[in-house]
Design a protein around this motif. Structure first.
Motif, PDB file in Angstrom:
ATOM      1  N   VAL A   1      -0.559  -0.830 -10.209  1.00  0.00           N
ATOM      2  CA  VAL A   1      -0.979  -2.177  -9.817  1.00  0.00           C
ATOM      3  C   VAL A   1      -0.231  -3.229 -10.628  1.00  0.00           C
ATOM      4  O   VAL A   1       0.225  -4.243 -10.080  1.00  0.00           O
ATOM      5  CB  VAL A   1      -2.513  -2.335  -9.932  1.00  0.00           C
TER       6      VAL A   1
ATOM      7  N   CYS B   1       2.114  -6.078  -8.957  1.00  0.00           N
ATOM      8  CA  CYS B   1       1.910  -7.508  -9.208  1.00  0.00           C
ATOM      9  C   CYS B   1       3.233  -8.209  -9.471  1.00  0.00           C
ATOM     10  O   CYS B   1       3.502  -9.285  -8.918  1.00  0.00           O
ATOM     11  CB  CYS B   1       0.990  -7.721 -10.411  1.00  0.00           C
TER      12      CYS B   1
ATOM     13  N   ILE C   1      -5.453  -2.750  -1.587  1.00  0.00           N
ATOM     14  CA  ILE C   1      -5.633  -1.290  -1.667  1.00  0.00           C
ATOM     15  C   ILE C   1      -6.978  -0.899  -1.080  1.00  0.00           C
ATOM     16  O   ILE C   1      -7.074   0.038  -0.274  1.00  0.00           O
ATOM     17  CB  ILE C   1      -5.490  -0.802  -3.122  1.00  0.00           C
TER      18      ILE C   1
ATOM     19  N   THR D   1      -3.687   1.847 -12.606  1.00  0.00           N
ATOM     20  CA  THR D   1      -3.587   0.545 -13.261  1.00  0.00           C
ATOM     21  C   THR D   1      -2.140   0.178 -13.559  1.00  0.00           C
ATOM     22  O   THR D   1      -1.760  -0.988 -13.444  1.00  0.00           O
ATOM     23  CB  THR D   1      -4.422   0.504 -14.552  1.00  0.00           C
TER      24      THR D   1
ATOM     25  N   TYR E   1       1.977   1.836  -3.457  1.00  0.00           N
ATOM     26  CA  TYR E   1       0.848   2.309  -4.259  1.00  0.00           C
ATOM     27  C   TYR E   1       0.617   3.803  -4.042  1.00  0.00           C
ATOM     28  O   TYR E   1       0.501   4.571  -5.001  1.00  0.00           O
ATOM     29  CB  TYR E   1      -0.414   1.513  -3.912  1.00  0.00           C
TER      30      TYR E   1
ATOM     31  N   ASP F   1      -3.407  -9.211  -9.794  1.00  0.00           N
ATOM     32  CA  ASP F   1      -3.946  -7.855  -9.765  1.00  0.00           C
ATOM     33  C   ASP F   1      -5.155  -7.767  -8.848  1.00  0.00           C
ATOM     34  O   ASP F   1      -5.345  -6.786  -8.139  1.00  0.00           O
ATOM     35  CB  ASP F   1      -4.265  -7.345 -11.170  1.00  0.00           C
TER      36      ASP F   1
ATOM     37  N   TYR G   1       0.826  -1.209   0.000  1.00  0.00           N
ATOM     38  CA  TYR G   1       0.000   0.000   0.000  1.00  0.00           C
ATOM     39  C   TYR G   1       0.861   1.260   0.000  1.00  0.00           C
ATOM     40  O   TYR G   1       0.540   2.234  -0.677  1.00  0.00           O
ATOM     41  CB  TYR G   1      -0.961  -0.010   1.192  1.00  0.00           C
TER      42      TYR G   1
ATOM     43  N   ILE H   1      -3.898  -7.372  -5.320  1.00  0.00           N
ATOM     44  CA  ILE H   1      -3.374  -6.022  -5.083  1.00  0.00           C
ATOM     45  C   ILE H   1      -4.534  -5.041  -4.909  1.00  0.00           C
ATOM     46  O   ILE H   1      -4.538  -4.228  -3.974  1.00  0.00           O
ATOM     47  CB  ILE H   1      -2.442  -5.567  -6.225  1.00  0.00           C
ATOM     48  N   TRP H   2      -5.542  -5.119  -5.777  1.00  0.00           N
ATOM     49  CA  TRP H   2      -6.691  -4.224  -5.651  1.00  0.00           C
ATOM     50  C   TRP H   2      -7.419  -4.456  -4.327  1.00  0.00           C
ATOM     51  O   TRP H   2      -7.885  -3.503  -3.688  1.00  0.00           O
ATOM     52  CB  TRP H   2      -7.662  -4.393  -6.823  1.00  0.00           C
TER      53      TRP H   2
END
Length: 79
Positions: A53, A57, A71, A50, A39, A64, A36, A67-68
């Motif tokens: 991310v 990855c 987040i 995008t 990010y 992905d 995070y 990761i999302w």
């Protein structure tokens, strides 16, 4: 007496641990902090989410979707 045990560690942090549990935070979530933080830093530098991310990855060897999910969880406000 219990200061050097798991019990002592939990008891000494009981209030914090209860609040974390109430908000769905697992101890394992500590491993997601660097993801995070990367990010936030990269998107603040103007890189599209995008693309960030995709980079994360590869860097952390996670999908992905994972990761999302990380987040989204980190963005969630506590109850």
């Amino acid at each position: 007496m219990f200061n050097d045990s798991i019990y002592g560690l939990i008891k000494g942090n009981e209030t914090l641990l209860r609040e974390l549990a109430r908000n769905g935070v697992a101890v394992e979530d500590i491993h997601n902090l660097p993801i995070y933080e990367d990010y936030v830093r990269l998107t603040a530098d103007g890189i599209k989410a995008t693309a960030v991310v995709a980079h994360l990855c590869e860097k952390y060897l996670k999908s992905d979707r994972t990761i999302w999910r990380i987040i989204q969880k980190m963005r969630t406000l506590p109850r």
